[in-house]
Design a protein around this motif. Structure first.
Motif, PDB file in Angstrom:
ATOM      1  N   GLY A   1       0.885  -1.821  -0.014  1.00  0.00           N
ATOM      2  CA  GLY A   1       0.398  -0.391  -0.086  1.00  0.00           C
ATOM      3  C   GLY A   1       0.631   1.080   0.164  1.00  0.00           C
ATOM      4  N   ILE A   2       0.116   2.066  -0.968  1.00  0.00           N
ATOM      5  CA  ILE A   2       1.261   4.059  -0.849  1.00  0.00           C
ATOM      6  C   ILE A   2       0.434   4.415  -0.710  1.00  0.00           C
ATOM      7  N   LYS A   3       0.734   5.913  -0.829  1.00  0.00           N
ATOM      8  CA  LYS A   3       0.048   6.990  -1.414  1.00  0.00           C
ATOM      9  C   LYS A   3      -0.219   7.098  -3.332  1.00  0.00           C
ATOM     10  N   PHE A   4      -0.818   7.400  -4.080  1.00  0.00           N
ATOM     11  CA  PHE A   4      -1.024   7.465  -5.123  1.00  0.00           C
ATOM     12  C   PHE A   4      -0.731   8.782  -5.573  1.00  0.00           C
ATOM     13  N   ASP A   5      -1.082  10.295  -4.365  1.00  0.00           N
ATOM     14  CA  ASP A   5      -1.377  11.240  -4.979  1.00  0.00           C
ATOM     15  C   ASP A   5      -0.413  12.456  -4.754  1.00  0.00           C
ATOM     16  N   GLN A   6       0.458  12.129  -4.242  1.00  0.00           N
ATOM     17  CA  GLN A   6       1.635  12.627  -3.112  1.00  0.00           C
ATOM     18  C   GLN A   6       2.703  12.337  -3.803  1.00  0.00           C
ATOM     19  N   PRO A   7       3.426  14.127  -4.580  1.00  0.00           N
ATOM     20  CA  PRO A   7       4.446  14.004  -5.520  1.00  0.00           C
ATOM     21  C   PRO A   7       5.828  13.850  -4.331  1.00  0.00           C
ATOM     22  N   GLY A   8       6.944  12.907  -5.169  1.00  0.00           N
ATOM     23  CA  GLY A   8       7.901  13.389  -3.899  1.00  0.00           C
ATOM     24  C   GLY A   8       7.653  11.869  -3.321  1.00  0.00           C
ATOM     25  N   VAL A   9       6.759  11.472  -2.783  1.00  0.00           N
ATOM     26  CA  VAL A   9       6.464  10.666  -1.634  1.00  0.00           C
ATOM     27  C   VAL A   9       5.889   9.336  -2.314  1.00  0.00           C
ATOM     28  N   GLY A  10       4.513   9.684  -3.217  1.00  0.00           N
ATOM     29  CA  GLY A  10       3.834   8.334  -3.445  1.00  0.00           C
ATOM     30  C   GLY A  10       3.701   8.720  -4.653  1.00  0.00           C
TER      31      GLY A  10
END
Length: 279
Positions: free
Chosen positions: A43-52
Motif C-alpha cells: 500500500g502506498i499513496k497515489f497522489d503525493q509527488p515525491g512521496v507516493g
C-alpha cells in the motif's frame, strides 16, 4: 474409427492443458511472478509527488515507492512482482487488518492510537510540519510571521489547525480540497504559505513544473516518524523489514532516494532515524 476419435480428443485436451500452463493461464491474484514467488501487494499513496505518486502513464514514483521497492527486494521480490495498491489515510489500518496488503508505506506516522490496530517497522524517515512559501518571499521565517497572512492547507488538516490555534492565531486560514489548489494560489500571490509535513511539501516543490518557484521555510513545528505498517503480531515480517531498512541506510540507497525525490526543493532532511519498533 471410434477409438481413433477418442484418442485424438484426449490428445488435443492434453495439448491444450499444457499450452495453458506454459502461458501462465491462471489469472488469480497472487499468481507467481518472475522469480517463481507470488506477487507482493504493497500500500502506498497515489497522489503525493515525491512521496507516493501514480503518474499518468501508470508508473509509480516517490521516496515511499523507493523504500518499499528496496524492502520488497530484501524480502525476495523483484520490482515486477510488486502490486501497488492505493492506501488513502483513512483506509490504511483496514487494508492491513483485512490482509489486502502485505505492508503499507504511505507517509504513515507512528503513533500510539495506530499501534492499537497495527504494528510498525522503522521508522524510516523523520518529517516535520513546515511551511512552503514563494522562493522570493523573505517575510516569513517563523510561525508568528503568519499573523495577518493567508495560510493554506487541505480540508480537515491537523497541520493547519496546529498553526492557527497554537502559533499564529491571527493567520487567515483557507482550507482547500487538495494541495495543488493551495500551490496555485501561492504561485498567483493570492496565498502566502502552505503547511503540512515537509516531505510532502518538498515533493510538490520538486515537481518539474514547480522547480524554482517555492522554498521550504525550514521549521520543525512537529515530529512525524514515518513507519511501515504491517499486521499486528507479525514479528517475523517486522524483523525482516527493520533489517532491510538498516541495510538501505548502510549502503547509501536511503540517502540517494532522499536526494532524488526531495532535493530540488532544498529539503534539509534529518539523518535516517534509529529503528525503534520491535526492538
Amino acid at each position: 474409427m471410434k477409438v481413433f476419435k477418442t484418442g485424438a480428443v484426449a490428445a488435443i485436451a492434453v495439448t491444450l492443458a499444457l499450452t495453458a500452463t506454459a502461458c501462465g493461464g491462471s489469472s488469480d491474484k497472487g499468481s507467481e511472478g518472475g522469480g517463481g514467488k507470488e506477487k507482493v501487494v504493497i500500500g502506498i499513496k497515489f497522489d503525493q509527488p515525491g512521496v507516493g505518486l501514480k503518474t499518468p502513464d501508470g508508473k509509480f514514483t516517490g521516496f515511499d515507492v523507493d523504500v518499499a521497492t528496496y524492502v520488497a527486494k530484501e524480502l525476495g521480490y523483484q520490482p515486477d512482482q510488486i502490486e501497488w495498491k492505493q492506501a488513502v489515510s483513512a483506509e490504511r489500518e483496514n487494508l492491513i487488518a483485512n490482509g489486502d496488503v502485505k505492508f503499507v508505506v504511505a507517509s504513515y506516522s507512528i503513533n500510539d492510537k495506530r499501534k492499537e490496530k497495527v504494528d510498525f517497522a522503522g521508522p524510516y524517515l523523520l518529517a516535520h510540519q513546515d511551511l512552503l512559501v514563494r522562493a522570493d518571499d523573505t517575510s516569513i521565517t517563523k510561525p508568528e510571521d503568519l499573523n495577518k497572512k493567508k495560510l493554506c492547507s487541505v480540508t480537515g488538516s491537523t497541520s493547519a489547525q496546529n498553526v492557527k490555534t497554537k502559533l499564529a492565531p491571527e493567520a487567515d486560514l483557507l482550507q482547500q480540497g487538495g494541495y495543488s489548489e493551495c500551490l496555485t494560489g501561492l504561485e498567483n500571490k493570492k496565498l502566502d504559505a502552505l503547511t503540512t509535513d515537509n516531505s510532502i511539501l518538498a515533493g510538490y516543490a520538486a515537481q518539474e513544473n514547480n522547480k524554482g518557484k517555492f522554498k521550504l521555510v525550514g521549521l520543525s513545528l512537529s515530529n512525524e516518524n514515518y513507519g511501515i505498517g504491517l499486521k499486528k503480531g507479525d514479528k517475523d515480517l517486522q524483523t525482516k523489514i527493520n533489517a532491510a531498512l538498516k541495510k538501505m541506510v548502510a549502503d547509501g540507497a536511503w540517502e540517494a532516494a532522499v536526494k532524488k525525490n526531495f532535493g530540488p526543493a532544498d529539503y534539509k532532511n534529518e539523518p535516517a532515524p534509529q529503528i525503534t519498533e520491535g526492538s
